[in-house]
Design a protein around this motif. Structure first.
Motif, short mmCIF file in Angstrom:
data_model
loop_
_atom_site.label_atom_id
_atom_site.label_comp_id
_atom_site.label_asym_id
_atom_site.label_seq_id
_atom_site.Cartn_x
_atom_site.Cartn_y
_atom_site.Cartn_z
N GLY A 8 49.27 41.26 78.90
CA GLY A 8 50.18 41.28 77.89
C GLY A 8 51.59 40.58 78.02
N ASP A 9 51.77 40.61 79.61
CA ASP A 9 53.25 40.27 79.82
C ASP A 9 53.16 38.76 79.55
OD1 ASP A 9 53.90 42.78 80.72
OD2 ASP A 9 53.93 41.96 82.96
N TRP A 10 54.59 38.39 79.23
CA TRP A 10 54.79 36.87 79.06
C TRP A 10 55.52 36.25 79.95
CZ3 TRP A 10 55.91 34.89 73.40
CH2 TRP A 10 54.83 35.53 72.36
N ILE A 11 55.38 34.74 80.28
CA ILE A 11 56.11 34.47 81.37
C ILE A 11 56.41 33.03 80.89
CG2 ILE A 11 54.57 35.54 83.26
CD1 ILE A 11 52.95 33.05 83.43
N LEU A 12 57.76 32.51 81.76
CA LEU A 12 57.95 31.19 81.34
C LEU A 12 57.63 30.39 82.58
CD1 LEU A 12 59.77 29.32 79.48
CD2 LEU A 12 61.91 30.11 80.66
N ILE A 76 59.84 36.77 83.69
CA ILE A 76 58.72 37.42 83.26
C ILE A 76 59.29 38.37 82.29
CG2 ILE A 76 57.37 39.10 84.10
CD1 ILE A 76 57.12 38.00 87.01
N ARG A 79 55.60 42.99 78.01
CA ARG A 79 55.42 43.69 76.56
C ARG A 79 54.47 44.44 76.64
NH1 ARG A 79 51.97 39.41 72.81
NH2 ARG A 79 50.66 41.23 72.29
#
Length: 81
Positions: A8-12, A76, A79
């Motif tokens: 569920g983590d978002w990364i760029l 990072i 979420r």
């Protein structure tokens, strides 16, 4: 990649960094799968080490030509829902 990344983590991802020039966390494609893993350069053998921060998964060392680097993770965001 627990504990560094959780479900569920978002990364760029910086897609301009599509070669492994330094150690870091990268999005990559290898053996028909896409992963986010820590990569380390083995300068002695000119190979790339694929490392999971989760100790349940072993390190893999491969030739750079067998690896497709999508980009380097530069951000990072945790979420939790």
């Amino acid at each position: 990649m627990e504990p560094t990344l959780s479900n569920g983590d978002w990364i760029l991802i910086d897609r301009t960094q599509s070669r492994v020039r330094r150690d870091g966390i990268y999005a990559l494609s290898f053996d028909d799968a896409c992963w986010v893993k820590r990569l380390s350069v083995n300068f002695k053998d000119k190979n790339i080490r694929i490392i999971s921060d989760n100790q349940s998964y072993p390190m893999i060392e491969i030739e750079e030509e067998r690896l497709t680097v999508i980009g380097r993770v530069v951000w990072i965001v945790g979420r939790r829902v």
